[in-house]
Scaffold this active site. Structure first.
Site, short mmCIF file in Angstrom:
data_model
loop_
_atom_site.label_atom_id
_atom_site.label_comp_id
_atom_site.label_asym_id
_atom_site.label_seq_id
_atom_site.Cartn_x
_atom_site.Cartn_y
_atom_site.Cartn_z
N GLU A 408 -50.08 10.83 -52.09
CA GLU A 408 -49.53 11.05 -53.46
C GLU A 408 -50.48 12.01 -54.09
O GLU A 408 -50.14 12.72 -55.21
CB GLU A 408 -49.52 9.66 -54.30
CG GLU A 408 -48.36 9.71 -55.43
CD GLU A 408 -48.14 8.52 -56.04
OE1 GLU A 408 -48.98 7.80 -56.59
OE2 GLU A 408 -46.93 7.89 -55.73
N HIS A 437 -53.86 -0.43 -27.83
CA HIS A 437 -52.91 -1.18 -27.24
C HIS A 437 -51.37 -0.73 -27.62
O HIS A 437 -50.50 -1.27 -27.28
CB HIS A 437 -53.14 -2.57 -26.94
CG HIS A 437 -54.50 -2.78 -26.38
ND1 HIS A 437 -54.83 -3.04 -25.13
CD2 HIS A 437 -55.47 -3.15 -27.04
CE1 HIS A 437 -55.84 -3.31 -24.90
NE2 HIS A 437 -56.73 -3.40 -26.04
N LYS A 542 -36.61 7.80 -58.47
CA LYS A 542 -36.37 6.90 -59.32
C LYS A 542 -35.19 7.15 -60.20
O LYS A 542 -34.01 6.27 -60.29
CB LYS A 542 -37.60 6.97 -60.27
CG LYS A 542 -38.81 6.13 -59.73
CD LYS A 542 -39.69 5.99 -60.96
CE LYS A 542 -41.24 5.66 -60.37
NZ LYS A 542 -42.13 5.82 -61.61
O1 LIG Z 1 -48.37 1.08 -62.19
P1 LIG Z 1 -46.91 1.51 -62.66
O2 LIG Z 1 -46.97 2.36 -63.69
O3 LIG Z 1 -45.98 0.22 -62.59
O4 LIG Z 1 -46.71 2.48 -61.42
C1 LIG Z 1 -46.84 1.90 -59.93
C2 LIG Z 1 -46.63 3.30 -59.17
O5 LIG Z 1 -45.15 3.82 -59.50
C3 LIG Z 1 -44.94 5.28 -59.30
O6 LIG Z 1 -44.31 5.16 -58.13
C4 LIG Z 1 -46.44 6.17 -58.95
O7 LIG Z 1 -45.97 7.21 -58.29
C5 LIG Z 1 -47.65 5.57 -58.41
O8 LIG Z 1 -48.50 6.32 -58.80
C6 LIG Z 1 -47.77 4.42 -59.34
O9 LIG Z 1 -49.00 3.69 -58.75
#
Ligand SMILES: O=P(O)(O)OC[C@H]1O[C@H](O)[C@H](O)[C@@H](O)[C@@H]1O
Length: 629
Positions: A408, A437, A542
């Site tokens: 990331e 293995h 998203k």
């Molecule tokens: O901690 P949050 O805000 O719920 O985010 C959770 C995750 O969401 C995203 O997908 C980001 O790319 C991550 O870097 C992050 O850790």
């Protein structure tokens, strides 16, 4: 367990404990915006050990002004030579390059990576530029230019380095609050309201990505065999997975501390996990807020929910700590402390490694040595994958943790100057000798698209438990032999490897390992001129998921209208797509219907989902209210 004497009167935990726990009438997290509209991130010692010690170079802190060299393009920078094969020469190389951190009990062997002295000299100016960038970052520069944020995970383990006294006190106060809260839970001072046991026995951690991977890795690596509180994770929006965790808790749900972790406080998977867990609490007649803890940024959706509902406690996440580097924040420290893991030692190990990786002498800087190897092995363009092989079961999740940290951070389309570079290094691996293995066959003889990092642990098991399962040989000797054998066999076939050796898996060495890789990623990002601290690509998936759910709502409305007719009007796929005014989305509409049919939410009247062109579909129940909504 780390404990702190002298509770500070303004302690966050104390304030929270004294809050009014009135039941919530509204739940902003629950009633929050639809997925599509979810707020996006703000724009913007053994004998062997002794012998290693005797040959290792000492760390000599040397200052260097640092060259501000321009970073040339990565491609075509180096010429590769065949790997050295003469055992005596290799031994010389091993001794010459071996790095040791005495206090942490860690060694780094880069001798099986084929960089030359000439290459190192050529890279030197780039490293000096990278060291300079790291120094600026630690001083509080806006190291994440896209999001206009500072990047301060290094301050978490040495708060004196925080650029302002306010930030320092935030870090210190949060740590005190974490330790106090964990002590109070472990000693039974904070109790679950309706548990016959009278104390919390389980932790259910709800979070995803950086809000899960660190706590999972650390729990697997360091939790005692029988902790007072055992941890489980909900790290997905898979209903069956969540049901499984809740079913396994069984009646112990009554003594489960639910820690909901989300920096943004609006991640859909985490919100769903929370809603599912809250439903389980309701069905069991339990009062969720009295067992709920939130770790999130102040005033996030999650924070507001927890505040309004009067949850047991809230701990802050800071804007200047990224999810994937948050293990030493409340995200990692609270779950660890509750499992009885010495978080002060974790922080100390990380601080020691931070100190060691600040040196601007490349050879004495283990993070820079790692970055050098990565650059050499992957031509600075990610041409080879990073295979992480810890020969220790408890480090199984290290590769998974590193997947996010490395991929990331480094997997970026554009560099800092806006050039399309499509950077990154792929990371995978489980553990040795188990993987021997499974896929080591391909590593040895198949496609040559990787370099290996062995993680070696010198201490096999706690003292006094070892025995010889055949004359002169223990079980751990086999593990050792497998690692060394694999390293040699791979090298003999021109496969390069790094070996990180730790004396033991302890809070200190785990803290140091995390810090080592965090810094290596930072340095490497500078070498390839990318922003390691944002993740613009994640938003695309998203957003697309939100669009799918919005389309599903339209499909449902169309099917509902047809299913409310007398007689019911089953529709073909084309008819559904037309009535949704989305003929171009027919494939997605098909998938939505197939998913709903598999879950008994849509009924196939004619044909089957296997023949998309001919089936007819309707809803089992007509929702008249929705028709007029
Ligand atoms: O901690 P949050 O805000 O719920 O985010 C959770 C995750 O969401 C995203 O997908 C980001 O790319 C991550 O870097 C992050 O850790």
């Amino acid at each position: 367990m780390a404990s702190i004497s002298g509770i500070c009167s303004s302690s966050y935990a104390l304030k929270l404990r004294n809050r009014n726990h009135s039941p919530a009438l509204t739940n902003p997290f629950r009633n929050g915006p639809e997925l599509a509209a979810f707020p996006s991130r703000p724009k913007l010692g053994s004998d062997r050990a002794l012998s290693l010690v005797s040959v290792a170079r000492e760390v000599s802190p040397v200052t260097n002004d640092g060259a501000d060299a321009a970073v040339p393009a990565a491609k075509g920078f180096k010429k590769k030579t065949a790997l050295e094969k003469d055992p005596r020469e290799l031994w010389k190389r091993y001794v010459e390059w071996l790095y040791q951190h005495k206090e942490v009990g860690m060694y780094l062997d880069v001798s099986r990576v084929g960089f030359t002295d000439e290459y190192v000299a050529e890279m030197e100016p780039r490293f000096q530029a990278a060291f300079k960038a790291m120094e600026e970052l630690e001083k509080g520069a806006i190291a994440n230019p896209d999001e206009g944020r500072m990047v301060g995970h290094y301050w978490l383990r040495d708060s004196n380095r925080a650029p302002t006294t306010f930030l320092k006190s935030q870090i210190d106060n949060t740590l005190v609050a974490i330790c106090n809260f964990a002590d109070d839970v472990l000693t039974g001072k904070i109790k679950p309201p309706s548990s016959p046991e009278g104390r919390f026995t389980q932790i259910l951690s709800v979070g995803i990505g950086g809000s899960a991977l660190g706590p999972q890795f650390v729990a697997e690596a360091l939790a005692p065999d029988n902790p007072l509180l055992k941890i489980r994770f909900v790290d997905n929006t898979d209903p069956a997975g969540i049901d499984h965790q809740i079913a396994q808790l069984g009646p112990e749900l009554a003594s489960t501390l639910v820690i909901v972790i989300s920096k943004s406080g609006g991640t859909p998977e985490t919100r769903n996990g929370l809603l599912e867990v809250q439903k389980a609490f309701r069905e069991a007649g339990l009062d969720f807020p009295k067992q709920g803890v939130a770790i999130t940024q102040e005033n996030s959706l999650l924070d507001n929910t927890a505040r309004i509902e009067g949850w047991l406690a809230r701990f802050p996440m800071f804007d200047w700590v990224g999810g994937r580097t948050s293990e030493m924040s409340a995200v990692g420290l609270l779950p660890a402390a509750l499992q009885g893991i010495d978080i002060r030692e974790m922080l100390a190990g990380a601080a020691l490694m931070d100190e060691a990786t600040r040196t601007t002498v490349l050879r004495s800087n283990p993070a820079a040595l790692l970055a050098l190897c990565w650059y050499w092995a992957t031509d600075g363009v990610g041409s080879k994958d990073m295979v992480i092989l810890p020969y220790k079961d408890s480090l199984l999740l290290f590769s998974r943790y590193l997947q996010q940290l490395v991929m990331e951070s480094l997997g970026k389309e554009f560099d800092l100057d806006g050039n399309r570079v499509n950077q990154g290094i792929s990371v995978y691996g489980n553990k040795g000798s188990t993987d021997q293995h499974a896929y080591i066959q391909q590593l040895r003889e198949g496609v040559h698209n990787f370099f290996v990092t062995f993680i070696e642990v010198l201490r096999d098991r706690p003292p006094g438990h070892d025995w010889e399962l055949e004359p002169g040989v223990t079980c751990g000797d086999y593990l050792f032999g497998m690692l060394q054998g694999t390293r040699s066999a791979l090298y003999a076939n021109e496969r390069e490897s790094i070996t990180v050796t730790v004396q033991e898996v302890t809070p200190k060495s785990v803290g140091a390992l995390i810090a080592l890789y965090e810094r290596a990623v930072g340095i490497y990002a500078s070498l390839v001129n990318i922003n390691a601290y944002h993740q613009p690509g994640v938003e695309a998936g998203k957003k697309a998921a939100g669009e799918v759910l919005a389309l599903q709502k339209r499909v449902l409305a169309v099917l509902n209208e047809a299913s409310c007719k007398q007689p019911i009007e089953p529709l073909t796929l084309d008819e559904v797509a037309d009535r949704c005014h989305a003929p171009e989305d027919i494939e997605m509409i098909y998938k939505i219907i197939a998913h709903m049919a598999a879950n008994d939410r849509a009924l196939i009247a004619e044909g089957s989902c296997g023949s998309p062109r001919s089936f007819k579909v309707f809803l089992g129940e007509c929702n008249v209210d929705e028709l007029y909504a």
